[in-house]
Design an enzyme around this catalytic site. Structure first.
Site, PDB file in Angstrom:
ATOM      1  N   LYS A   1       0.775  -1.403  -0.026  1.00  0.00           N
ATOM      2  CA  LYS A   1      -0.041   0.051   0.103  1.00  0.00           C
ATOM      3  C   LYS A   1       0.877   1.163  -0.115  1.00  0.00           C
ATOM      4  CE  LYS A   1      -0.283  -0.212   5.121  1.00  0.00           C
ATOM      5  NZ  LYS A   1      -1.022  -0.918   6.107  1.00  0.00           N
TER       6      LYS A   1
ATOM      7  N   TYR B   1      15.646  29.793   9.385  1.00  0.00           N
ATOM      8  CA  TYR B   1      14.336  30.306   9.803  1.00  0.00           C
ATOM      9  C   TYR B   1      14.269  29.894  11.252  1.00  0.00           C
ATOM     10  CZ  TYR B   1      12.756  30.300   5.086  1.00  0.00           C
ATOM     11  OH  TYR B   1      12.348  30.666   3.664  1.00  0.00           O
TER      12      TYR B   1
HETATM   13  C1  LIG Z   1      -0.320  -1.854   6.747  1.00  0.00           C
HETATM   14  C2  LIG Z   1      -0.631  -3.115   7.220  1.00  0.00           C
HETATM   15  C3  LIG Z   1       0.130  -4.427   7.319  1.00  0.00           C
HETATM   16  C4  LIG Z   1       1.522  -4.285   7.156  1.00  0.00           C
HETATM   17  O1  LIG Z   1       2.091  -3.765   8.562  1.00  0.00           O
HETATM   18  P1  LIG Z   1       3.859  -3.546   8.622  1.00  0.00           P
HETATM   19  O2  LIG Z   1       3.709  -2.967  10.076  1.00  0.00           O
HETATM   20  O3  LIG Z   1       4.213  -2.644   7.888  1.00  0.00           O
HETATM   21  O4  LIG Z   1       4.197  -4.810   8.512  1.00  0.00           O
HETATM   22  C5  LIG Z   1      -0.538  -5.379   7.544  1.00  0.00           C
HETATM   23  N1  LIG Z   1      -1.823  -5.657   7.680  1.00  0.00           N
HETATM   24  C6  LIG Z   1      -2.517  -4.600   7.696  1.00  0.00           C
HETATM   25  C7  LIG Z   1      -4.036  -4.732   7.700  1.00  0.00           C
HETATM   26  C8  LIG Z   1      -2.133  -3.313   7.460  1.00  0.00           C
HETATM   27  O5  LIG Z   1      -2.954  -2.439   7.130  1.00  0.00           O
END
Ligand SMILES: *Cc1c(COP(=O)(O)O)cnc(C)c1O
Length: 354
Positions: free
Chosen positions: A35, A252
């Site tokens: 994702k 800044y």
């Molecule tokens: C993002 C996600 C993962 C992966 O998690 P990590 O900590 O990056 O391994 C697994 N399951 C679900 C439902 C997620 O949303």
């Protein structure tokens, strides 16, 4: 010369980290979580490097469609499921797997154009209270789904709130197992932290994300200690040098004031590139491979590097912001965040090399 910032994506590291996950969870199918544009590494590039995975999990249905059009044949899971009836048409057309996490998604099943070939991942809320059904709710839902003419296979999925924390997963795991043991269906529980730390949570599908990119899900254990290899290295160069006198201020808000003469390098990297503006003065970086630190406030396109102890450094010196030689967790820690957020925030304007 072009603006020198670049992100290097090490495809071999992605591949290696996947094999590492396989060794840790040898009897389990691997749903590689890609994702958020493959955690900022690039969706298609990551899918290609991780093509030995048994499945891919994404959020955006158009990402799923893109993966199919690129020819990937693996299971593709929509982590938040479908949102509209149009989505259900794409789910059918592209043979995607839907999460069902809420009642309202049941209505979408009726718009699914296929029959008896829709695979569902039913999300169980084990106490994280984000998505999913509590075990009593899920029992009723499972019965409805089993009767539904469109549904073929149901997998039970849950997600842990504390797999990376000292609290661990004992309670939510017991809650989930108590529920799931009544049904003979596949199960998926583990994110990276659970995959690495709790073999008893592996079930039928593990869902690693962060570890595949070579970062640690744990605050107290580095990726290197775990045996993971960072896939993303963000680097740039010094494009100007300033020599400060004692009392001179920097940037800044004049957040930094020199108390002695110092040499400062201006690095072509800022928050518009995805470097966190909240990184404190003193955040680690490497100049020509040597450890140094940021000073003052990060601006949109530039930040300050302390060159006082690096007499050989100057215009053109290479700077590593994170990645190979500099754990992203160290930078994230100084900015009050996690490596996940930094990776995902890599800006589109940063050229990517592989
Ligand atoms: C993002 C996600 C993962 C992966 O998690 P990590 O900590 O990056 O391994 C697994 N399951 C679900 C439902 C997620 O949303």
């Amino acid at each position: 010369m072009p603006r020198p910032i670049q992100a290097h994506i090490n495809l071999g590291a992605l591949e290696q980290n996947l094999w590492f996950a396989r060794r840790k969870a040898p009897c389990t199918r691997i749903m590689a979580v890609i994702k958020a544009n493959g955690y900022g590494h690039g969706l298609s590039r990551v899918a290609e490097a991780l093509s030995a995975a048994d499945g891919f999990a994404v959020l955006d249905i158009l990402d799923a469609v893109q993966l199919r059009e690129l020819g990937f044949r693996q299971t593709i899971l929509l982590l938040e499921g479908a949102f509209t009836a149009e989505d259900m048409a794409l789910v059918a057309q592209y043979n995607l797997v839907c999460t069902i996490h809420s009642e309202w998604q049941l209505a979408l099943l009726d718009s699914y154009p296929g029959r008896e070939n829709l695979d569902i991942w039913l999300k169980i809320n084990n106490g994280m209270n984000r998505l999913g059904f509590t075990p009593p709710q899920a029992t009723a839902m499972l019965e409805q789904l089993r009767r539904h003419p469109a549904v073929r296979e149901i997998t039970l999925m849950t997600h842990f709130a504390n797999a990376d924390e000292a609290r661990g997963i004992a309670e939510p795991l017991a809650l989930f197992n108590d529920f799931a043991s009544a049904f003979h269906v596949p199960r998926s529980l583990a994110n990276s932290a659970a995959l690495l730390r709790y073999p008893q949570s592996h079930g039928d599908w593990v869902r690693p994300g962060i570890m595949l990119y070579g970062a640690s899900p744990f605050a107290e254990t580095s990726a290197q200690q775990l045996g993971l290899k960072p896939a993303m290295t963000l680097s740039s160069r010094i494009i100007a040098v300033q020599n400060l006198r004692a009392g001179d201020e920097l940037g800044y808000g004049a957040l930094f004031r020199a108390d002695h003469d110092m040499k400062i390098g201006i690095v072509a990297c800022g928050y518009a590139d995805g470097y966190p503006r909240h990184a404190l003065s003193g955040t680690p970086l490497l100049v020509d491979g040597q450890p140094s630190r940021t000073l003052g406030r990060v601006s949109m396109d530039m930040l300050y590097a302390d060159l006082s102890r690096l007499p050989g450094a100057g215009v053109g010196s290479s700077v590593t912001l994170w990645g190979e030689g500099l754990p992203i967790e160290a930078v994230a820690g100084a900015a009050g965040t996690v490596g996940y957020e930094l990776m995902c925030a890599l800006a589109a304007r940063v050229p990517v090399l592989t």
